[in-house]
Scaffold this motif. Structure first.
Motif, PDB file in Angstrom:
ATOM      1  N   UNK A 317      -9.054  10.234   6.440  1.00  0.00           N
ATOM      2  CA  UNK A 317      -9.049   9.003   5.653  1.00  0.00           C
ATOM      3  C   UNK A 317      -9.317   9.310   4.184  1.00  0.00           C
ATOM      4  N   UNK A 318     -10.299  10.222   3.920  1.00  0.00           N
ATOM      5  CA  UNK A 318     -10.631  10.579   2.549  1.00  0.00           C
ATOM      6  C   UNK A 318      -9.431  11.190   1.837  1.00  0.00           C
ATOM      7  N   UNK A 319      -8.721  12.071   2.531  1.00  0.00           N
ATOM      8  CA  UNK A 319      -7.532  12.707   1.947  1.00  0.00           C
ATOM      9  C   UNK A 319      -6.462  11.683   1.631  1.00  0.00           C
ATOM     10  N   UNK A 320      -6.239  10.769   2.569  1.00  0.00           N
ATOM     11  CA  UNK A 320      -5.205   9.764   2.355  1.00  0.00           C
ATOM     12  C   UNK A 320      -5.560   8.827   1.216  1.00  0.00           C
ATOM     13  N   UNK A 321      -6.863   8.436   1.129  1.00  0.00           N
ATOM     14  CA  UNK A 321      -7.278   7.561   0.048  1.00  0.00           C
ATOM     15  C   UNK A 321      -7.127   8.244  -1.315  1.00  0.00           C
ATOM     16  N   UNK A 322      -7.476   9.533  -1.361  1.00  0.00           N
ATOM     17  CA  UNK A 322      -7.318  10.270  -2.621  1.00  0.00           C
ATOM     18  C   UNK A 322      -5.844  10.369  -3.004  1.00  0.00           C
ATOM     19  N   UNK A 323      -4.997  10.678  -2.013  1.00  0.00           N
ATOM     20  CA  UNK A 323      -3.556  10.760  -2.296  1.00  0.00           C
ATOM     21  C   UNK A 323      -3.016   9.422  -2.777  1.00  0.00           C
ATOM     22  N   UNK A 324      -3.500   8.348  -2.170  1.00  0.00           N
ATOM     23  CA  UNK A 324      -3.052   7.015  -2.573  1.00  0.00           C
ATOM     24  C   UNK A 324      -3.482   6.714  -4.003  1.00  0.00           C
ATOM     25  N   UNK A 325      -4.725   7.097  -4.342  1.00  0.00           N
ATOM     26  CA  UNK A 325      -5.216   6.839  -5.691  1.00  0.00           C
ATOM     27  C   UNK A 325      -4.418   7.636  -6.725  1.00  0.00           C
ATOM     28  N   UNK A 326      -4.138   8.914  -6.397  1.00  0.00           N
ATOM     29  CA  UNK A 326      -3.338   9.727  -7.312  1.00  0.00           C
ATOM     30  C   UNK A 326      -1.945   9.154  -7.479  1.00  0.00           C
ATOM     31  N   UNK A 327      -1.348   8.670  -6.380  1.00  0.00           N
ATOM     32  CA  UNK A 327      -0.014   8.080  -6.439  1.00  0.00           C
ATOM     33  C   UNK A 327      -0.017   6.837  -7.318  1.00  0.00           C
ATOM     34  N   UNK A 328      -1.049   6.011  -7.190  1.00  0.00           N
ATOM     35  CA  UNK A 328      -1.135   4.803  -8.003  1.00  0.00           C
ATOM     36  C   UNK A 328      -1.338   5.143  -9.478  1.00  0.00           C
ATOM     37  N   UNK A 329      -2.131   6.181  -9.739  1.00  0.00           N
ATOM     38  CA  UNK A 329      -2.336   6.593 -11.139  1.00  0.00           C
ATOM     39  C   UNK A 329      -1.053   7.149 -11.734  1.00  0.00           C
ATOM     40  N   UNK A 330      -0.350   7.993 -10.961  1.00  0.00           N
ATOM     41  CA  UNK A 330       0.893   8.583 -11.464  1.00  0.00           C
ATOM     42  C   UNK A 330       1.955   7.537 -11.747  1.00  0.00           C
ATOM     43  N   UNK A 331       1.932   6.449 -11.017  1.00  0.00           N
ATOM     44  CA  UNK A 331       2.945   5.393 -11.207  1.00  0.00           C
ATOM     45  C   UNK A 331       2.469   4.299 -12.154  1.00  0.00           C
ATOM     46  N   UNK A 332       1.309   4.495 -12.775  1.00  0.00           N
ATOM     47  CA  UNK A 332       0.839   3.555 -13.777  1.00  0.00           C
ATOM     48  C   UNK A 332       0.215   2.300 -13.239  1.00  0.00           C
TER      49      UNK A 332
END
Length: 518
Positions: A317-332
């Motif tokens: 879950x921690x990995x997925x949440x981090x990946x989701x946060x990075x994806x949201x940051x990369x897409x603005x």
């Protein structure tokens, strides 16, 4: 005789060239224009159609007891004894001007054989030394080749390490980027209070240190003034009627009569010293323990539901949440609140490890390039000059000392002070044909084709070109500069002997070798 119609009894040595090949005049210079060993002279005789294959190369000197040789026809019966080529004196058989040349072949031959024996021994020793140089060069070349193989292996391992560290750095940056960072000013009351107390303690500590420094300076000044007054009290004149001086002396006596010793404050000083020390891991207040105490908010309690999940599920879950946060940051969608100028210690450590490994890889690549260039470089026949690279020899010549460093540079060094002058840097090998008379000691170039080394792009010559040096090599028992000349402005020529210039195989063994054509 090269002609069937010439009578020997009347035409031999009659100072008239009867035979087309000049064979009827071996003892005169009548047919010298046909001899290759005589200088060309103007003649009315056309020799283009004459077959001179059988023509004598000159006057034949038997030189019994020495080496036979030919003498130019123009030097026969000229009234001069040519003992260098005709030691038996037969070239002056006619006795022109009453000159009679005695036979000196026995003495000259004995001395020549002695010198020839010395030259042969020297050449044999030079050949032996050359073999040693070739063996040393082969060993050095093998070291370079082995180092290239080792560098290849090290570079492959270093590439794998760099790739792994680069990947690790990217993962750490991604992980740090995905962290939820608490904004400034939202710490717990305990953290805020600990930070304020820490700042206040540091201010008080700094003030204490400054006050102690000022106190120590005042004490030192007081001791200096007491010393001045004590000296004044001892040295003043009591008979000098000056009320101001007498009043000052009495005041000093009253001051010293009082008990100014005070109490022992060494313990107090030690306490102040301990207080002035900064807080560390073993001494003082452990601020980290107080700064790490956070008050749990409702959000913190809410997110603690992960503690009820199994560890693999929590990590997933921690990995997925981090990946989701990075994806949201990369897409603005989410703002990136990370500060590039204040990166975390984990990112700094990973970046430093990657940079160090990358620098090591670049160093290994540079070494590989240099070793390959060294392996492909021309070091002469049998790679023999590889063993001499970097060694230097010198020769004193007048006001200067000339230095030759094999495969590197040539230098002119003044004996009366001043800076050295670069005469050239090594460029390449070459060959040149020389025709010099070999001295009796064999220290010369002789005649034939010789190996040369070109040193160019030396120090610029005033109102001229850059200095350059042509080093002409000849076989010798040891490395030695024989002669240095300046052929033209700032263009130098060195004649150098070295075992490395000796022939590798059969044939001539060097300039000292004389081939007996007779």
């Amino acid at each position: 005789m090269g002609h069937d119609h010439v009578a020997l009894d009347r035409s031999l040595n009659d100072d008239y060239c009867d035979c087309p090949d000049g064979s009827d005049e071996p003892g005169t210079s009548a047919c010298s224009y046909l001899s290759p060993s005589s200088p060309k002279i103007r003649s009315n005789t056309a020799i283009d159609d004459i077959n001179t294959t059988l023509a004598l190369p000159g006057f034949y000197c038997k030189n019994k007891g020495h080496q036979p040789s030919y003498l130019s026809f123009t030097r026969v019966n000229d009234g001069i004894c040519d003992y260098d080529l005709c030691c038996d004196g037969s070239d002056e058989w006619e006795g022109v001007g009453g000159v009679k040349c005695e036979d000196r072949c026995k003495e000259i031959g004995k001395e020549w054989r002695k010198q020839d024996e010395q030259r042969k021994r020297s050449m044999n020793a030079a050949a032996k030394k050359r073999k040693e140089l070739v063996a040393e060069s082969a060993r050095l070349r093998k070291e370079v080749a082995d180092r290239i193989d080792t560098l290849g292996t090290e570079i492959e391992g270093s590439k794998i390490k760099v790739a792994a560290l680069e990947k690790q750095l990217a993962e750490v940056e991604k992980r740090e980027k995905g962290k939820v960072v608490r904004g400034p000013g939202k710490g717990s009351r305990v953290n805020i209070l600990a930070q304020l107390a820490k700042d206040r303690v540091e201010e008080l500590r700094a003030a204490l240190v400054k006050v102690r420094e000022q106190r120590d300076a005042s004490k030192e000044r007081l001791r200096e003034l007491e010393g001045i007054l004590a000296a004044f009290h001892e040295e003043y004149n009591p008979n000098f009627n000056d009320e101001g001086v007498k009043r000052a002396v009495r005041s000093w006596e009253d001051y010293t009569a009082r008990d100014n010793t005070g109490e022992d404050d060494s313990a107090y000083e030690r306490d102040l010293e301990e207080i002035a020390k900064p807080d560390g891991e073993n001494d003082g207040i452990q601020w980290a323990e107080w700064e790490g105490q956070d008050e749990e908010s409702d959000v913190d309690v809410l997110y603690k539901f992960e503690e009820y999940l199994p560890k693999p599920v929590r990590e997933w879950i921690d990995c997925k949440l981090r990946d989701l946060r990075v994806l949201l940051i990369d897409n603005g969608i989410l703002a990136d609140k990370s500060d590039p100028s204040n990166e975390s210690s984990a990112v700094t450590s990973a970046r430093n490890a990657f940079n160090a490994a990358n620098d090591e890889l670049n160093t290994l690549n540079d070494q590989l390039i240099r070793h390959k260039e060294d392996l492909d470089k021309d070091f002469g026949a049998d790679d023999v000059f590889r063993a001499l690279k970097g060694r230097c020899i010198s020769k004193d010549s007048g006001e200067y000392t000339y230095e030759l460093c094999w495969m590197e540079r040539t230098t002119q060094k003044p004996k009366k002070g001043g800076g050295d002058t670069g005469m050239g840097n090594y460029v390449s090998f070459d060959k040149v044909t020389v025709d010099d008379t070999l001295p009796p000691d064999g220290k010369g170039l002789g005649s034939g084709e010789r190996v040369t080394m070109r040193y160019e792009n030396g120090q610029h010559c005033w109102n001229g070109p850059n200095r350059s040096t042509l080093v002409v090599l000849a076989c010798a028992e040891k490395d030695e500069i024989w002669k240095v000349t300046e052929e033209e402005k700032c263009v130098y020529r060195m004649e150098v002997g070295t075992p490395a210039a000796c022939e590798a195989k059969g044939g001539e063994k060097g300039p000292g070798h004389v081939k007996d054509e007779l």
